[in-house]
Design an enzyme around this catalytic site. Sequence first.
Site, mmCIF file in Angstrom:
data_model
loop_
_atom_site.group_PDB
_atom_site.id
_atom_site.type_symbol
_atom_site.label_atom_id
_atom_site.label_comp_id
_atom_site.label_asym_id
_atom_site.label_seq_id
_atom_site.Cartn_x
_atom_site.Cartn_y
_atom_site.Cartn_z
ATOM 1 N N TRP A 173 -19.145 10.789 -21.433
ATOM 2 C CA TRP A 173 -19.584 11.028 -20.068
ATOM 3 C C TRP A 173 -20.952 11.700 -20.099
ATOM 4 O O TRP A 173 -21.258 12.498 -20.980
ATOM 5 C CB TRP A 173 -18.600 11.934 -19.325
ATOM 6 C CG TRP A 173 -17.211 11.397 -19.246
ATOM 7 C CD1 TRP A 173 -16.135 11.809 -19.977
ATOM 8 C CD2 TRP A 173 -16.728 10.358 -18.391
ATOM 9 N NE1 TRP A 173 -15.017 11.089 -19.642
ATOM 10 C CE2 TRP A 173 -15.340 10.188 -18.661
ATOM 11 C CE3 TRP A 173 -17.317 9.549 -17.422
ATOM 12 C CZ2 TRP A 173 -14.557 9.260 -17.998
ATOM 13 C CZ3 TRP A 173 -16.530 8.624 -16.758
ATOM 14 C CH2 TRP A 173 -15.172 8.480 -17.039
ATOM 15 N N GLU A 194 0.833 -1.205 0.000
ATOM 16 C CA GLU A 194 0.000 0.000 0.000
ATOM 17 C C GLU A 194 0.868 1.255 0.000
ATOM 18 O O GLU A 194 0.541 2.249 -0.654
ATOM 19 C CB GLU A 194 -0.932 -0.006 1.212
ATOM 20 C CG GLU A 194 -1.948 -1.135 1.210
ATOM 21 C CD GLU A 194 -2.870 -1.093 0.000
ATOM 22 O OE1 GLU A 194 -3.269 0.011 -0.414
ATOM 23 O OE2 GLU A 194 -3.172 -2.164 -0.541
ATOM 24 N N ASN A 223 -11.121 2.987 2.466
ATOM 25 C CA ASN A 223 -10.690 2.824 1.078
ATOM 26 C C ASN A 223 -11.610 1.922 0.264
ATOM 27 O O ASN A 223 -11.884 2.188 -0.914
ATOM 28 C CB ASN A 223 -9.263 2.268 1.031
ATOM 29 C CG ASN A 223 -8.719 2.254 -0.385
ATOM 30 O OD1 ASN A 223 -8.600 3.296 -1.012
ATOM 31 N ND2 ASN A 223 -8.404 1.074 -0.903
ATOM 32 N N TRP A 226 -14.879 11.581 -13.854
ATOM 33 C CA TRP A 226 -14.222 11.372 -12.564
ATOM 34 C C TRP A 226 -13.750 12.680 -11.927
ATOM 35 O O TRP A 226 -13.570 12.759 -10.710
ATOM 36 C CB TRP A 226 -13.047 10.402 -12.691
ATOM 37 C CG TRP A 226 -12.020 10.779 -13.717
ATOM 38 C CD1 TRP A 226 -11.956 10.343 -15.006
ATOM 39 C CD2 TRP A 226 -10.892 11.646 -13.534
ATOM 40 N NE1 TRP A 226 -10.864 10.895 -15.647
ATOM 41 C CE2 TRP A 226 -10.199 11.696 -14.768
ATOM 42 C CE3 TRP A 226 -10.404 12.395 -12.472
ATOM 43 C CZ2 TRP A 226 -9.055 12.460 -14.961
ATOM 44 C CZ3 TRP A 226 -9.262 13.164 -12.647
ATOM 45 C CH2 TRP A 226 -8.603 13.181 -13.875
ATOM 46 N N TRP A 279 1.878 1.679 -3.495
ATOM 47 C CA TRP A 279 0.841 2.294 -4.335
ATOM 48 C C TRP A 279 0.905 3.817 -4.219
ATOM 49 O O TRP A 279 0.729 4.538 -5.206
ATOM 50 C CB TRP A 279 -0.523 1.764 -3.916
ATOM 51 C CG TRP A 279 -1.677 2.258 -4.724
ATOM 52 C CD1 TRP A 279 -2.626 3.135 -4.323
ATOM 53 C CD2 TRP A 279 -2.016 1.898 -6.072
ATOM 54 N NE1 TRP A 279 -3.534 3.357 -5.333
ATOM 55 C CE2 TRP A 279 -3.189 2.608 -6.410
ATOM 56 C CE3 TRP A 279 -1.433 1.048 -7.015
ATOM 57 C CZ2 TRP A 279 -3.794 2.498 -7.666
ATOM 58 C CZ3 TRP A 279 -2.050 0.924 -8.255
ATOM 59 C CH2 TRP A 279 -3.206 1.647 -8.569
ATOM 60 N N TRP A 320 -9.035 8.022 -8.514
ATOM 61 C CA TRP A 320 -10.224 8.267 -9.322
ATOM 62 C C TRP A 320 -10.079 7.696 -10.724
ATOM 63 O O TRP A 320 -11.020 7.138 -11.289
ATOM 64 C CB TRP A 320 -10.546 9.758 -9.346
ATOM 65 C CG TRP A 320 -11.377 10.118 -8.162
ATOM 66 C CD1 TRP A 320 -10.951 10.639 -6.968
ATOM 67 C CD2 TRP A 320 -12.783 9.923 -8.018
ATOM 68 N NE1 TRP A 320 -12.001 10.782 -6.108
ATOM 69 C CE2 TRP A 320 -13.142 10.358 -6.721
ATOM 70 C CE3 TRP A 320 -13.776 9.435 -8.863
ATOM 71 C CZ2 TRP A 320 -14.457 10.303 -6.256
ATOM 72 C CZ3 TRP A 320 -15.084 9.382 -8.398
ATOM 73 C CH2 TRP A 320 -15.420 9.814 -7.118
#
Length: 481
Positions: free
Chosen positions: A310, A279, A346, A364, A282, A387
Amino acid sequence: MAHALVWFRRDLRLADNPALLAALDAGLAPVPVYIHAPEEESPWEPGAASRVWLDRSLRALDADLRARGSRLILRRGDSLAELERLVAETGAVSVYWNRLYEPACIARDRRVERALRALGLGAESHNAALLIEPWAVKTGQGEPYRVFTPFWRKARQTLVDVRPADAPVRLPAPPEGLASLEADGLGLRPPPGQPRWDRGFWSFWTPGEAGAQDLLEAFLDGAVHGYREQRNLPDRVGTSRLSPHLHFGEISPRQVVARLRGGEWPAELRQDVEHFLGELGWREFGHHLLFHFPHMAQENLDPRFRRFAWAEPDPALLAAWRRGRTGVPLVDAGMRELWATGWMHNRVRMVTASFLTKNLRYHWRHGAEWFWNTLVDADLANNSQGWQWSAGTGADAAPYFRIFSPPAQARKFDPRGAYIRRWLPELAGLPDEALAAPWEHAELCRRLAPDYPLRPIVDLKASREAALAAYSGAGAAASRR
């Protein structure tokens, strides 16, 4: 002893602070300085939740400095102009700072460095925020990575000897009479007379270096045990919750890694520790991407989505998502947790993001901008990366056909409904089997939850099929890299 300015930004700690330690190692007396210049980070000036955290973090840093004989000098205005003014006021011969990696900050810092050196001053920047500099890891072809797994496999090889430095025991006092603003003068808190919407935050958070260390110790004593599984369960403290402390630099990732590696973990916990290290990886990957693809905060990284269809946002539906009134309990619980605490679990972030970008099919950016303003851990690299992952438009994104089912996610990760009941008290009287999809129990909801929407603002099944058709039509069904 000659003076040096130590320009604090998002490195609000004394331990393992390379800029501060470099000034001391050079035999200079550090003058700790914070200059409030949010407009220099445009178009991503810190959001409201970030500002109230920053207010408390700066006060905590000042207290820590005073305990060691120093203090934090607060100024507001153009960073270069204030640094030049402080050089004149203190006679400083050098300026030290720790690097930031957002595009606007990189451009600003380069201008500052050139100007200071042109004046004959020393100007040094250091890495205090990351385990690996964003430019330090490249593919075999010398290109930046666009997929996390090979990036982290290579990056973690550099983490051989991580030794964070201790905080100085004593620091020299800044020159007498050096002017400093009061913390209230930075305008970080809600103005007098306006609601203190952040009041509920502080039963969950303690900004500052001590709060970060306490949280790390609590994680090592508790949630790291079983982390791989429990991190997905929003009804409990199953994660570290260190993200805002890492963002503001109240703790360094080096300190976290050192504590993890310094523990004598039994064999059954090693996978949990490795998963948590991933993590952190990331987070590193997000900064790697933003450095190499600075348009990531505004534009789709996957070029196939440049003309994606969109939907035009309906203001009422967007407001329902923001307020936690979509009629989909897991989504609404997450959005209410965000508003109440400045943070969201999360797993639920992914569900709420999927709902916005795929069920509503809104760009987004609408979600990223709301999170930017409401998250205490709002970080441009990780917010943009997260996102785009959820929307399927990023460098290492979820496949286009991965559309979270909020009811299925609720049944799997909140099976007793504890998380939903906590943040949606109007549903507390419903039986467990009705909590994930209350519209399937309409009569029960009319009696026991009359204040909650009777049906979702969008049909989950129909909107999923429409999203799949739109993504497929945009070419997202093609093989990904």
